[in-house]
Scaffold this active site. Sequence first.
Site, mmCIF file in Angstrom:
data_model
loop_
_atom_site.group_PDB
_atom_site.id
_atom_site.type_symbol
_atom_site.label_atom_id
_atom_site.label_comp_id
_atom_site.label_asym_id
_atom_site.label_seq_id
_atom_site.Cartn_x
_atom_site.Cartn_y
_atom_site.Cartn_z
ATOM 1 N N PHE A 66 0.776 -1.187 -0.059
ATOM 2 C CA PHE A 66 -0.035 0.036 0.138
ATOM 3 C C PHE A 66 0.905 1.107 -0.163
ATOM 4 O O PHE A 66 1.668 1.409 -1.073
ATOM 5 C CB PHE A 66 -1.032 -0.039 1.040
ATOM 6 C CG PHE A 66 -2.013 -1.130 1.028
ATOM 7 C CD1 PHE A 66 -3.287 -0.961 -0.076
ATOM 8 C CD2 PHE A 66 -1.980 -2.281 1.795
ATOM 9 C CE1 PHE A 66 -4.024 -1.952 -0.194
ATOM 10 C CE2 PHE A 66 -2.970 -3.252 1.722
ATOM 11 C CZ PHE A 66 -3.874 -3.052 0.651
ATOM 12 N N SER A 67 0.764 2.237 1.064
ATOM 13 C CA SER A 67 1.428 3.331 0.907
ATOM 14 C C SER A 67 3.069 3.211 1.246
ATOM 15 O O SER A 67 3.709 4.274 1.041
ATOM 16 C CB SER A 67 0.878 4.424 1.955
ATOM 17 O OG SER A 67 -0.262 4.947 1.661
ATOM 18 N N GLY A 68 3.416 2.111 1.364
ATOM 19 C CA GLY A 68 4.839 1.949 1.107
ATOM 20 C C GLY A 68 5.281 2.303 -0.233
ATOM 21 O O GLY A 68 6.559 2.695 -0.342
ATOM 22 N N ALA A 69 4.556 2.306 -1.111
ATOM 23 C CA ALA A 69 4.801 2.795 -2.742
ATOM 24 C C ALA A 69 5.271 4.342 -2.508
ATOM 25 O O ALA A 69 5.840 4.709 -3.319
ATOM 26 C CB ALA A 69 3.458 2.546 -3.342
ATOM 27 N N LYS A 70 4.569 5.079 -1.699
ATOM 28 C CA LYS A 70 5.050 6.496 -1.537
ATOM 29 C C LYS A 70 6.381 6.998 -1.402
ATOM 30 O O LYS A 70 6.899 7.867 -1.986
ATOM 31 C CB LYS A 70 4.161 7.387 -0.465
ATOM 32 C CG LYS A 70 2.554 7.242 -0.777
ATOM 33 C CD LYS A 70 1.863 7.985 0.413
ATOM 34 C CE LYS A 70 0.640 8.262 0.014
ATOM 35 N NZ LYS A 70 -0.224 7.132 0.059
#
Length: 382
Positions: A66-70
Amino acid sequence: MSVQGFTAPGFEAVADAFARNFERYGEVGAAFAAYRDGEVLVDLWGGVADPGSGRPWRADTLQLVFSGAKGLTAACVLLLVQRGLLDLDAPAARYWPEFAAAGKERITVAEILSHQARLPGVREPFGTAELLDPRHMAGLLAAQAPSDDPRAGFVYHALTWGWLTGELVRRVDGRSVGALFAEEFAGPLGLDVWLGLPDEQHHRVATMLASPGVLETPGRPAETDPLRVLARNPLMAPDAPALWNSAAFRRAELPAVGAHVTARSMARFYACLARGGELDGVRVLKEDTVELARRELRCGVSPLWGSEMAYGAGYELRTGAALFGPPSQTFGHAGAWGSRHGAWPAERLGFSYAMNLARAELPDRRPLDLLAALHDATRTHR
């Protein structure tokens, strides 16, 4: 449940903490890794990747974070800043003229990166196909007026952050974020990290599961706060797990929430950032560029969450909650419902925790216990 993998001498307590996550917190499948300089300190995995089939978690299992992509997308933006193609203090409309519509001509690149663009959601109705099309969603945001709610200046942009930053990358570089990261970071550093997963890699992905309390409850009273309605995350809908685990979601290059990774490779990526942008003789960013990731752009209490938030150029910084471990100079990015990825610059160390059980409990002890054990070991074995 047997823990597999490796720990360097003196880091055995990290493996013990990893095993306890299964015993105490109902972990299903997970991996945890840490690099210091170019040395692997910890590389652990265990449990079940797919409970339906019983497929075990393997050394090469990929996990949606999920927001680890940011953190990956932010590195792409910083690379373009380093090359003089983007200026953090410039209006985003300088690079994306359509973005100036509806009163957004003064919103800067830095404000977008630090969740201050006042665009935490998309007002125009959209379906799943549109949600998985970053260029379409960016077009909707370009036409949308920013929220005039005074609280909106520091509301987490869960999905819109990615559509905004991804479009800036495309406008100045021509590549999508997924392609840029693959060519400029994953390839040179040898990372098994994907923003937009090729079909031939789908068989390696763990099935994402939701524990009670993660998803919205059907039939609950309708939300009446307009800002909360705007900021609603469609990935929390009651039927969202079917989307998380779909081939279409895996293929989509969602810059905010769409990364599939091994913990080993995410730890290596953050070890590179912890060393100022260089690892094993490969430099992907300059030291002063990495400093932009750590330079505070905004700190305060989230008006919707009630918790402290601190941001550099796309990265979460240390707050009193110490979500990225005990060291004082930490940065990185968490993923929804548990995963954690970051850098400890003073220790020249990068870490990553990835799991397939989304938990609603806060604080989530799984990553915190792992990072506490890792910190204790690094202090003893430098």
